[in-house]
Structure formats: structure tokens, C-alpha cells
Enzyme design. Structure first.
Site, short mmCIF file in Angstrom:
data_model
loop_
_atom_site.label_atom_id
_atom_site.label_comp_id
_atom_site.label_asym_id
_atom_site.label_seq_id
_atom_site.Cartn_x
_atom_site.Cartn_y
_atom_site.Cartn_z
N HIS A 17 -7.90 -0.63 -1.28
CA HIS A 17 -6.94 -1.59 -1.84
C HIS A 17 -7.13 -2.98 -1.20
O HIS A 17 -7.22 -3.99 -1.91
CB HIS A 17 -5.52 -1.06 -1.60
CG HIS A 17 -4.42 -1.97 -2.05
ND1 HIS A 17 -3.53 -1.63 -3.05
CD2 HIS A 17 -4.05 -3.21 -1.62
CE1 HIS A 17 -2.66 -2.63 -3.22
NE2 HIS A 17 -2.95 -3.60 -2.36
N GLU A 18 -7.22 -3.00 0.13
CA GLU A 18 -7.37 -4.29 0.83
C GLU A 18 -8.74 -4.91 0.58
O GLU A 18 -8.86 -6.12 0.39
CB GLU A 18 -7.15 -4.12 2.35
CG GLU A 18 -5.80 -3.56 2.77
CD GLU A 18 -4.61 -4.29 2.17
OE1 GLU A 18 -4.72 -5.50 1.88
OE2 GLU A 18 -3.57 -3.65 1.97
ZN ZN Z 1 -2.14 -5.49 -1.97
#
Ligand code: ZN
Length: 191
Positions: free
Chosen positions: A133-134
Site C-alpha cells: 500500500h505504501e
Molecule cells: Zn494510504
């Protein structure tokens, strides 16, 4: 430093590698951790504080007391992805919006830490999901981009609300226009 919200152009920026780990980078990391804890997050990418740097911070416990669980990823690369798993995600740049996203179940990520040391980490479950996600943030990709069409449809009206609010803030001058933000991002890219 503050968190920017969808559809702020920084969230669509392709961040650039950090060339030198200096006091400025160390200070930014300290502030990012503080901001992440303040907003009850477990990960925060530089794009989310309008910095076009390949950098994100992570503490899967979300507990500021657990310093051992703090990890800094500078210029990360996901070098291996294995399997596939669906799970719910949220994002500090899209408060109160949650949805299922399919991600690799297991990954190997390589990055540099704050001392400039390269490291490699094998992750699964929450760690794998969070790092993917990051990492996506640094490419200008948001988790809503990866939701299935049906799921995305369910959050469409929330996304529209975010967009409406942001455009209103721009019109009232609270937030600069897209062109001005983009010029600023360009200026902040690592030299
Ligand atoms: Zn995020």
C-alpha cells in the site's frame, strides 16, 4: 507538515529517489512518525505529506511506545511477490473510506534505512499488505485504484465528496490550485 487528502495532486505524483540521507531527511521522518501516530495510522508515505520522495514509515502496532516496531523505507523496491490475498484497507488520505484490495500474499522488499544501510525484509499478512500500500503511494497509486469495479462503485460517492470538498477549498483559496501544487512538488524533488 500535514497530511494531504484525496484528490491532492501529491497523491498522484511519482516520487523520486532520495540521493542523500541528511538531517533534513531525518527530521522529516521524525515528523512523519509523529503525524502517523496522531492520526492513528500504521504507515505513512512521503506523498501523503506532499513530499515527492521515495520514503515511507511503518509501525504495524501503531503504538508510539513500540520504537522497535518503527521501520523507515528509503528508495524501496519490491523484488518478489508471491500468492494473492484479499483484505480490507484504509488510508489516512481517504479518511473513513475502507474497501477490499487484492495484494500479493508474500513479498520481499529491499530498501535503505535512516543510516543508509540497505536491508531486505520478507513479509506476509498485514506487513505485506501495508508495504504494498505504501509502496503504491510512491508511484502515485491509491488503494481505491486497485479495488474491483463493483467495490469501487460502492465508494464512488465518497470519492466524489472528497473531490468536491477539495475543489471547494481550492476555489476559496484555502488550498492552492493544482498547477501551483505541481510546481511546488517539482521544486521539492530530491536534487
Ligand atoms: Zn494510504
Amino acid at each position: 507538515m500535514e497530511i494531504v487528502y484525496y484528490p491532492h495532486p501529491a497523491l498522484r505524483w511519482k516520487s523520486q529517489p532520495i540521493r542523500q540521507i541528511n538531517d533534513e531527511v531525518r527530521q522529516v521522518v521524525r515528523e512523519m512518525f509523529a503525524l502517523m501516530y496522531e492520526h492513528k495510522g500504521i504507515g505513512l508515505a512521503a506523498n501523503q505529506v506532499a513530499l515527492p520522495w521515495q520514503l515511507f514509515v511503518l509501525n504495524l502496532t501503531g503504538n508510539p511506545e513500540e520504537k522497535d516496531e518503527e521501520h523507515v523505507f528509503i528508495n524501496p523496491e519490491i523484488i518478489k511477490r508471491k500468492g494473492s490475498e484479499e483484505g480490507e484497507e484504509g488510508c489516512l488520505s481517504l479518511p473513513k473510506l475502507y474497501g477490499d484490495v487484492r495484494r500479493a500474499a508474500e513479498i520481499i522488499v529491499e530498501a535503505y534505512d535512516l543510516d543508509g544501510q540497505g536491508f531486505s525484509m520478507t513479509l506476509d499478512e498485514l506487513g505485506a499488505r501495508c508495504v504494498q500500500h505504501e509502496f503504491d503511494h510512491l508511484q502515485g497509486t491509491l488503494f481505491v485504484d486497485r479495488m474491483s469495479e463493483t467495490k469501487r462503485h460502492e465508494v464512488e460517492s465518497l470519492l466524489n465528496d472528497f473531490a468536491l470538498l477539495f475543489r471547494r477549498q481550492q476555489e476559496s483559496g484555502q488550498v492552492p490550485g493544482d498547477a501551483e501544487i505541481e510546481a511546488q512538488l517539482k521544486k521539492l524533488e530530491p536534487k
